[in-house]
Design a protein around this motif. Structure first.
Motif, PDB file in Angstrom:
ATOM      1  N   ARG A  38       0.815  -1.204   0.000  1.00 38.91           N
ATOM      2  CA  ARG A  38       0.000   0.000   0.000  1.00 38.91           C
ATOM      3  C   ARG A  38       0.856   1.265   0.000  1.00 38.91           C
ATOM      4  NH1 ARG A  38      -0.367   1.629   5.491  1.00 38.91           N
ATOM      5  NH2 ARG A  38       0.299   0.005   6.916  1.00 38.91           N
ATOM      6  N   SER A  39       2.180   1.102   0.176  1.00 43.09           N
ATOM      7  CA  SER A  39       3.082   2.258   0.104  1.00 43.09           C
ATOM      8  C   SER A  39       3.207   2.785  -1.321  1.00 43.09           C
ATOM      9  CB  SER A  39       4.471   1.881   0.635  1.00 43.09           C
ATOM     10  OG  SER A  39       4.393   1.441   1.966  1.00 43.09           O
ATOM     11  N   ASN A  40       2.846   1.954  -2.308  1.00 45.35           N
ATOM     12  CA  ASN A  40       2.973   2.336  -3.714  1.00 45.35           C
ATOM     13  C   ASN A  40       1.601   2.345  -4.393  1.00 45.35           C
ATOM     14  OD1 ASN A  40       5.897   2.399  -3.609  1.00 45.35           O
ATOM     15  ND2 ASN A  40       5.805   0.166  -3.518  1.00 45.35           N
ATOM     16  N   MET A  41       0.631   3.002  -3.749  1.00 45.49           N
ATOM     17  CA  MET A  41      -0.748   2.891  -4.199  1.00 45.49           C
ATOM     18  C   MET A  41      -0.991   3.534  -5.564  1.00 45.49           C
ATOM     19  SD  MET A  41      -3.328   1.224  -3.238  1.00 45.49           S
ATOM     20  CE  MET A  41      -3.264   0.851  -1.503  1.00 45.49           C
ATOM     21  N   LEU A  42      -0.371   4.677  -5.842  1.00 39.85           N
ATOM     22  CA  LEU A  42      -0.582   5.308  -7.143  1.00 39.85           C
ATOM     23  C   LEU A  42       0.005   4.463  -8.271  1.00 39.85           C
ATOM     24  CD1 LEU A  42      -0.183   9.188  -6.799  1.00 39.85           C
ATOM     25  CD2 LEU A  42      -2.207   7.889  -7.408  1.00 39.85           C
ATOM     26  N   ALA A  43       1.150   3.835  -8.005  1.00 42.68           N
ATOM     27  CA  ALA A  43       1.744   2.937  -9.000  1.00 42.68           C
ATOM     28  C   ALA A  43       0.821   1.738  -9.243  1.00 42.68           C
ATOM     29  CB  ALA A  43       3.122   2.460  -8.532  1.00 42.68           C
ATOM     30  N   LEU A  44       0.215   1.209  -8.182  1.00 38.50           N
ATOM     31  CA  LEU A  44      -0.723   0.095  -8.312  1.00 38.50           C
ATOM     32  C   LEU A  44      -1.949   0.516  -9.125  1.00 38.50           C
ATOM     33  CD1 LEU A  44      -1.685  -2.780  -7.482  1.00 38.50           C
ATOM     34  CD2 LEU A  44      -2.747  -1.699  -5.484  1.00 38.50           C
ATOM     35  N   ILE A  45      -2.457   1.729  -8.865  1.00 37.33           N
ATOM     36  CA  ILE A  45      -3.621   2.233  -9.590  1.00 37.33           C
ATOM     37  C   ILE A  45      -3.302   2.371 -11.075  1.00 37.33           C
ATOM     38  CG2 ILE A  45      -5.065   4.290  -9.925  1.00 37.33           C
ATOM     39  CD1 ILE A  45      -5.036   4.599  -6.842  1.00 37.33           C
ATOM     40  N   LEU A  46      -2.121   2.934 -11.390  1.00 39.34           N
ATOM     41  CA  LEU A  46      -1.708   3.075 -12.788  1.00 39.34           C
ATOM     42  C   LEU A  46      -1.605   1.702 -13.459  1.00 39.34           C
ATOM     43  CD1 LEU A  46      -0.683   4.797 -15.166  1.00 39.34           C
ATOM     44  CD2 LEU A  46       1.619   4.622 -14.199  1.00 39.34           C
ATOM     45  N   PHE A  47      -1.029   0.732 -12.746  1.00 36.59           N
ATOM     46  CA  PHE A  47      -0.908  -0.631 -13.276  1.00 36.59           C
ATOM     47  C   PHE A  47      -2.290  -1.238 -13.530  1.00 36.59           C
ATOM     48  CE2 PHE A  47      -0.658  -5.254 -12.350  1.00 36.59           C
ATOM     49  CZ  PHE A  47       0.207  -5.633 -13.378  1.00 36.59           C
ATOM     50  N   ALA A  48      -3.218  -1.041 -12.589  1.00 42.01           N
ATOM     51  CA  ALA A  48      -4.570  -1.583 -12.738  1.00 42.01           C
ATOM     52  C   ALA A  48      -5.283  -0.960 -13.939  1.00 42.01           C
ATOM     53  CB  ALA A  48      -5.370  -1.348 -11.460  1.00 42.01           C
ATOM     54  N   VAL A  49      -5.108   0.362 -14.126  1.00 42.07           N
ATOM     55  CA  VAL A  49      -5.714   1.037 -15.281  1.00 42.07           C
ATOM     56  C   VAL A  49      -5.152   0.463 -16.578  1.00 42.07           C
ATOM     57  CG1 VAL A  49      -5.854   3.230 -16.534  1.00 42.07           C
ATOM     58  CG2 VAL A  49      -6.263   3.185 -14.072  1.00 42.07           C
ATOM     59  N   LEU A  50      -3.829   0.247 -16.633  1.00 36.57           N
ATOM     60  CA  LEU A  50      -3.202  -0.309 -17.841  1.00 36.57           C
ATOM     61  C   LEU A  50      -3.696  -1.724 -18.118  1.00 36.57           C
ATOM     62  CD1 LEU A  50       0.494   0.947 -17.381  1.00 36.57           C
ATOM     63  CD2 LEU A  50      -1.164   1.714 -19.102  1.00 36.57           C
ATOM     64  N   ILE A  51      -3.831  -2.536 -17.072  1.00 36.93           N
ATOM     65  CA  ILE A  51      -4.343  -3.903 -17.240  1.00 36.93           C
ATOM     66  C   ILE A  51      -5.779  -3.859 -17.754  1.00 36.93           C
ATOM     67  CG2 ILE A  51      -5.058  -5.993 -16.005  1.00 36.93           C
ATOM     68  CD1 ILE A  51      -2.069  -5.883 -16.438  1.00 36.93           C
ATOM     69  N   GLY A  52      -6.587  -2.956 -17.184  1.00 35.65           N
ATOM     70  CA  GLY A  52      -7.969  -2.819 -17.634  1.00 35.65           C
ATOM     71  C   GLY A  52      -8.051  -2.379 -19.079  1.00 35.65           C
ATOM     72  N   LEU A  53      -7.230  -1.393 -19.470  1.00 33.04           N
ATOM     73  CA  LEU A  53      -7.202  -0.931 -20.860  1.00 33.04           C
ATOM     74  C   LEU A  53      -6.758  -2.044 -21.798  1.00 33.04           C
ATOM     75  CD1 LEU A  53      -5.636   2.637 -20.442  1.00 33.04           C
ATOM     76  CD2 LEU A  53      -7.967   2.114 -21.190  1.00 33.04           C
ATOM     77  N   GLY A  54      -5.699  -2.755 -21.402  1.00 31.32           N
ATOM     78  CA  GLY A  54      -5.203  -3.852 -22.228  1.00 31.32           C
ATOM     79  C   GLY A  54      -6.238  -4.942 -22.411  1.00 31.32           C
ATOM     80  N   THR A  55      -6.963  -5.251 -21.343  1.00 26.89           N
ATOM     81  CA  THR A  55      -8.010  -6.271 -21.404  1.00 26.89           C
ATOM     82  C   THR A  55      -9.135  -5.849 -22.345  1.00 26.89           C
ATOM     83  OG1 THR A  55      -7.531  -6.898 -19.111  1.00 26.89           O
ATOM     84  CG2 THR A  55      -9.625  -7.645 -20.031  1.00 26.89           C
ATOM     85  N   GLY A  56      -9.573  -4.590 -22.209  1.00 28.55           N
ATOM     86  CA  GLY A  56     -10.659  -4.098 -23.059  1.00 28.55           C
ATOM     87  C   GLY A  56     -10.269  -4.024 -24.530  1.00 28.55           C
ATOM     88  N   LEU A  57      -9.022  -3.611 -24.789  1.00 24.65           N
ATOM     89  CA  LEU A  57      -8.566  -3.461 -26.176  1.00 24.65           C
ATOM     90  C   LEU A  57      -8.270  -4.795 -26.847  1.00 24.65           C
ATOM     91  CD1 LEU A  57      -6.182  -0.388 -25.692  1.00 24.65           C
ATOM     92  CD2 LEU A  57      -8.402  -0.389 -26.856  1.00 24.65           C
ATOM     93  N   THR A  58      -8.105  -5.861 -26.064  1.00 20.89           N
ATOM     94  CA  THR A  58      -7.802  -7.183 -26.641  1.00 20.89           C
ATOM     95  C   THR A  58      -9.003  -7.780 -27.352  1.00 20.89           C
ATOM     96  OG1 THR A  58      -6.181  -7.554 -24.887  1.00 20.89           O
ATOM     97  CG2 THR A  58      -6.908  -9.493 -26.096  1.00 20.89           C
ATOM     98  N   GLY A  59     -10.196  -7.332 -26.983  1.00 22.31           N
ATOM     99  CA  GLY A  59     -11.404  -7.808 -27.659  1.00 22.31           C
ATOM    100  C   GLY A  59     -11.859  -9.154 -27.159  1.00 22.31           C
ATOM    101  N   GLU A  60     -12.218 -10.035 -28.083  1.00 19.08           N
ATOM    102  CA  GLU A  60     -12.793 -11.337 -27.749  1.00 19.08           C
ATOM    103  C   GLU A  60     -11.855 -12.172 -26.888  1.00 19.08           C
ATOM    104  OE1 GLU A  60     -16.022 -13.665 -27.532  1.00 19.08           O
ATOM    105  OE2 GLU A  60     -15.946 -11.807 -28.711  1.00 19.08           O
TER     106      GLU A  60
END
Length: 407
Positions: free
Chosen positions: A139-161
């Motif tokens: 939890r000391s690196n929460m903003l980095a975790l949030i950025l990583f989660a956003v990137l994972i979410g974007l990557g998942t959505g852009l991958t399609g099927e």
């Protein structure tokens, strides 16, 4: 009876806290024997918060219909954060002008701890990124975790099927951790009772010392801002229904924040409250984790108090338009920008000292104020995220959002 049922669990928590306060007053330092019971509750919340933030944000972004909606949520969120921060700063500015907190105060001066000297660029790098994946699991690196989660979410959505099975996994993970929160909250009355007993037993007498004037000023202002200010914000967000739903669900996050002193520990409970209020999944799971990191109305209130306090201690004139505007700017930096940087509270305090040309002895003074006002400040910080998510929903979904069903 239905309305009373909505407040039942919050009432259990309030009774537990009251019992803890009574135990702390009666037994003093002996009450610290209960500390492990309180630590268990806080540790359970902290144990959940990292995976909860990851799954919540990643699943929310992966499920979004378009990047345009994400942009709207983020833009509206930042406007709300800044606006409420300015309002909080102005309210405390008025309060310290009427009742100067540093006048006649004698404070023992101690040397501050040494800090690592990092450039602003290095601070940004360390705030938003980490050198190793394993460092994200803190939890000391929460903003980095949030950025990583956003990137994972974007990557998942852009991958399609091909990304849909992974998206279902993220959504499932988010739901699982929300259930885990409910299980942990069964222990909350015991944990909060023990925590408050320890707190009062340890610091009850100390709170009546040199910083009494700061406490006498901050606590009522923070509580009134919570009661009146947030009611006003909830009304803006959803009218009368918005106010009712906000107060039906906010007491549990409020007492959790008051007891734990952590916006992150309150985040799991806050997400549950926002869901029950009716805030859509993608909004609550974007605004609340980010809000726990960079939205601190309570810190804006305390920043103004710290500035006015040291001005009084050093017999400096805390008047004038430029002084007030600078104070509001520093409060915003402390409550929104600096709060997202590891050790940002201390950096914000250093900013106050250097910007006003104060003696170095001012640093431990304002650090001590941060300690004594931390419980109500955290309560305002954490619950402010919930009402902010309601206002964001109002701007995105329109005025009838509060009537709509959410998942």
């Amino acid at each position: 009876m239905g309305k009373l049922k909505a407040y039942r669990f919050s009432m259990f928590l309030l009774i537990a806290i009251l019992l803890g306060v009574i135990i702390g007053l009666l037994f003093g330092e002996k009450a610290t024997v209960l500390k492990p019971l309180g630590d268990i509750f806080i540790n359970l919340l902290f144990m959940i918060v990292v995976p909860l933030v990851f799954f919540s944000i990643a699943s929310s972004v992966a499920s979004m219909e378009s990047l345009k909606r994400l942009g709207k949520i983020m833009g509206s969120m930042m406007l709300v954060f800044i606006a409420t921060g300015i309002i909080a700063a102005i309210i405390m500015l008025i309060a310290v002008t009427i009742y100067p907190p540093g006048a006649g105060v004698s404070v023992q001066i101690v040397s501050p701890e040494t800090t690592e000297d990092l450039s602003f660029a290095e601070q940004l790098v360390n705030t938003f990124t980490v050198p190793d994946f394993m460092n994200l699991l803190s939890r000391s690196n929460m903003l980095a975790l949030i950025l990583f989660a956003v990137l994972i979410g974007l990557g998942t959505g852009l991958t399609g099927e091909a990304g849909k099975p992974f998206a279902r996994f993220l959504i499932s993970g988010s739901e699982v951790f929300m259930k885990v929160i409910k299980l942990v909250m069964y222990y909350a009355p015991i944990g909060l009772m023990a925590y408050f007993a320890t707190l009062i037993g340890d610091f009850g007498a100390a709170l009546l010392g040199d910083y009494a004037k700061a406490i006498i000023l901050y606590y009522p202002v923070a509580i009134l801002y919570f009661l009146i200010g947030f009611t006003f914000y909830a009304f803006i967000a959803g009218g009368k229904v918005g106010v009712i739903k906000f107060w039906q669900n906010i007491l549990t996050p409020a007492v959790t924040a008051l007891g734990t002193g952590s916006s992150f520990a309150t985040l799991p409970v806050n997400l549950t409250a926002a869901k029950q209020i009716g805030v859509p999944k993608d909004i609550r799971e974007t605004v609340l984790p980010l809000g726990a990191t960079i939205h601190m109305d309570g810190s804006c209130l305390s920043a103004i108090l710290k500035i006015a306090f040291v001005f009084g201690v050093f017999n400096m004139d805390f008047t004038g338009f430029s002084t007030f505007v600078t104070a509001i700017g520093v409060a915003l930096l402390s409550g929104i920008v600096m709060s997202g940087i590891p050790g940002g509270g201390f950096i914000g305090e250093m900013l106050i000292v250097t910007l006003y040309g104060l003696p170095v002895q001012a640093l431990p003074m304002i650090s001590a104020i941060g300690v004594v006002v931390d419980p109500p400040a955290t309560m305002v910080n954490a619950t402010g995220d919930t009402v902010a998510s309601m206002i964001v929903t109002r701007t995105i979904e329109g005025k009838d959002w509060i009537q709509q069903e959410v998942d």
